[in-house]
Design a protein around this motif. Structure first.
Motif, mmCIF file in Angstrom:
data_model
loop_
_atom_site.group_PDB
_atom_site.id
_atom_site.type_symbol
_atom_site.label_atom_id
_atom_site.label_comp_id
_atom_site.label_asym_id
_atom_site.label_seq_id
_atom_site.Cartn_x
_atom_site.Cartn_y
_atom_site.Cartn_z
ATOM 1 N N LEU A 179 0.867 -1.163 0.000
ATOM 2 C CA LEU A 179 0.000 0.000 0.000
ATOM 3 C C LEU A 179 0.908 1.218 0.000
ATOM 4 C CD1 LEU A 179 -2.973 0.971 0.106
ATOM 5 C CD2 LEU A 179 -2.639 1.268 2.571
ATOM 6 N N GLN A 180 0.989 1.873 -1.140
ATOM 7 C CA GLN A 180 1.761 3.097 -1.251
ATOM 8 C C GLN A 180 0.845 4.256 -0.884
ATOM 9 O OE1 GLN A 180 5.138 3.654 -2.208
ATOM 10 N NE2 GLN A 180 4.611 5.704 -1.446
ATOM 11 N N MET A 181 1.238 4.996 0.132
ATOM 12 C CA MET A 181 0.418 6.100 0.625
ATOM 13 C C MET A 181 1.180 7.403 0.452
ATOM 14 S SD MET A 181 -1.148 4.388 4.093
ATOM 15 C CE MET A 181 0.426 4.369 4.944
ATOM 16 N N SER A 182 0.538 8.380 -0.120
ATOM 17 C CA SER A 182 1.151 9.685 -0.290
ATOM 18 C C SER A 182 0.156 10.760 0.142
ATOM 19 C CB SER A 182 1.574 9.896 -1.744
ATOM 20 O OG SER A 182 0.463 9.789 -2.610
ATOM 21 N N SER A 183 0.645 11.974 0.223
ATOM 22 C CA SER A 183 -0.182 13.103 0.687
ATOM 23 C C SER A 183 -0.902 12.738 1.986
ATOM 24 C CB SER A 183 -1.191 13.510 -0.390
ATOM 25 O OG SER A 183 -0.546 13.874 -1.577
ATOM 26 N N LEU A 184 -0.154 12.159 2.907
ATOM 27 C CA LEU A 184 -0.761 11.680 4.150
ATOM 28 C C LEU A 184 -1.265 12.834 4.998
ATOM 29 C CD1 LEU A 184 1.704 8.794 4.871
ATOM 30 C CD2 LEU A 184 -0.775 8.543 4.710
ATOM 31 N N LYS A 185 -2.359 12.563 5.699
ATOM 32 C CA LYS A 185 -3.002 13.554 6.557
ATOM 33 C C LYS A 185 -3.034 13.021 7.982
ATOM 34 C CE LYS A 185 -6.206 14.534 2.745
ATOM 35 N NZ LYS A 185 -7.635 14.567 2.347
ATOM 36 N N PRO A 186 -3.134 13.892 8.970
ATOM 37 C CA PRO A 186 -3.230 13.416 10.365
ATOM 38 C C PRO A 186 -4.388 12.435 10.566
ATOM 39 C CG PRO A 186 -2.735 15.747 10.346
ATOM 40 C CD PRO A 186 -2.987 15.359 8.908
ATOM 41 N N GLU A 187 -5.469 12.611 9.834
ATOM 42 C CA GLU A 187 -6.601 11.695 9.975
ATOM 43 C C GLU A 187 -6.343 10.311 9.379
ATOM 44 O OE1 GLU A 187 -6.615 14.803 8.681
ATOM 45 O OE2 GLU A 187 -8.054 14.973 7.020
ATOM 46 N N ASP A 188 -5.205 10.123 8.719
ATOM 47 C CA ASP A 188 -4.818 8.792 8.257
ATOM 48 C C ASP A 188 -4.140 7.984 9.360
ATOM 49 O OD1 ASP A 188 -3.881 10.309 5.156
ATOM 50 O OD2 ASP A 188 -5.671 9.103 5.530
ATOM 51 N N THR A 189 -3.911 8.606 10.496
ATOM 52 C CA THR A 189 -3.299 7.914 11.624
ATOM 53 C C THR A 189 -4.187 6.755 12.063
ATOM 54 O OG1 THR A 189 -2.113 9.861 12.394
ATOM 55 C CG2 THR A 189 -2.590 8.137 14.019
ATOM 56 N N ALA A 190 -3.611 5.558 12.093
ATOM 57 C CA ALA A 190 -4.367 4.343 12.420
ATOM 58 C C ALA A 190 -3.414 3.159 12.417
ATOM 59 C CB ALA A 190 -5.477 4.106 11.395
ATOM 60 N N VAL A 191 -3.928 2.040 12.887
ATOM 61 C CA VAL A 191 -3.248 0.766 12.668
ATOM 62 C C VAL A 191 -3.766 0.209 11.357
ATOM 63 C CG1 VAL A 191 -2.793 -1.542 13.531
ATOM 64 C CG2 VAL A 191 -3.019 0.363 15.141
ATOM 65 N N TYR A 192 -2.863 -0.164 10.481
ATOM 66 C CA TYR A 192 -3.223 -0.681 9.164
ATOM 67 C C TYR A 192 -3.034 -2.195 9.160
ATOM 68 C CZ TYR A 192 -3.667 3.998 7.259
ATOM 69 O OH TYR A 192 -4.091 5.286 7.008
ATOM 70 N N TYR A 193 -4.062 -2.879 8.664
ATOM 71 C CA TYR A 193 -4.080 -4.334 8.667
ATOM 72 C C TYR A 193 -4.204 -4.877 7.250
ATOM 73 C CZ TYR A 193 -5.298 -3.842 13.626
ATOM 74 O OH TYR A 193 -5.317 -3.515 14.954
ATOM 75 N N CYS A 194 -3.542 -5.977 7.026
ATOM 76 C CA CYS A 194 -3.669 -6.738 5.793
ATOM 77 C C CYS A 194 -4.691 -7.844 6.039
ATOM 78 C CB CYS A 194 -2.295 -7.321 5.461
ATOM 79 S SG CYS A 194 -2.203 -8.335 4.002
ATOM 80 N N LYS A 195 -5.489 -8.130 5.031
ATOM 81 C CA LYS A 195 -6.550 -9.132 5.215
ATOM 82 C C LYS A 195 -6.700 -10.012 3.987
ATOM 83 C CE LYS A 195 -11.502 -9.548 6.267
ATOM 84 N NZ LYS A 195 -12.009 -10.235 5.074
#
Length: 111
Positions: free
Chosen positions: A80-96
């Motif tokens: 998961l390539q993430m760019s232009s990150l925002k404070p609201e993207d703060t989280a634990v990210y899980y693969c499923k």
């Protein structure tokens, strides 16, 4: 036995980028639908992106072109390539995959 191991999380400033990895074993990622979810404190777990075996990608509405899901068949890994990150993207990210979850990787975006 299915095992999913995420990595790549960390602390980044707003506007920055991160690439998350999910190394899979017990399945072939190119033959199944894989997904990334995230969960922020006090919130429900939500779908970030999914990738099916035809390599069709779907994204949560909040992504708005900022994230890209992909896979490396040789490494049996999804990204998961993430760019232009925002404070609201703060989280634990899980693969499923199906009913299997990874342990999660923390992403923290500072303002």
């Amino acid at each position: 036995q299915v095992q999913l191991v995420e990595s790549g999380g960390g602390l980044v400033q707003a506007g920055g980028s991160l690439r998350l990895s999910c190394a899979a074993s017990g399945i072939i990622v190119s033959s199944v639908t894989m997904a990334w979810f995230r969960q922020a404190p006090g919130n429900q777990r939500e779908l970030v992106a999914s990738l099916d075996y035809f390599a069709n990608a779907m994204y949560g509405d909040f992504v708005k072109g900022r994230f890209t899901i992909s896979r490396d068949n040789a490494k049996n890994t999804i990204y998961l390539q993430m760019s232009s990150l925002k404070p609201e993207d703060t989280a634990v990210y899980y693969c499923k995959y199906h009913t299997y979850w990874g342990q999660g990787t923390q992403v923290t975006v500072s303002s």
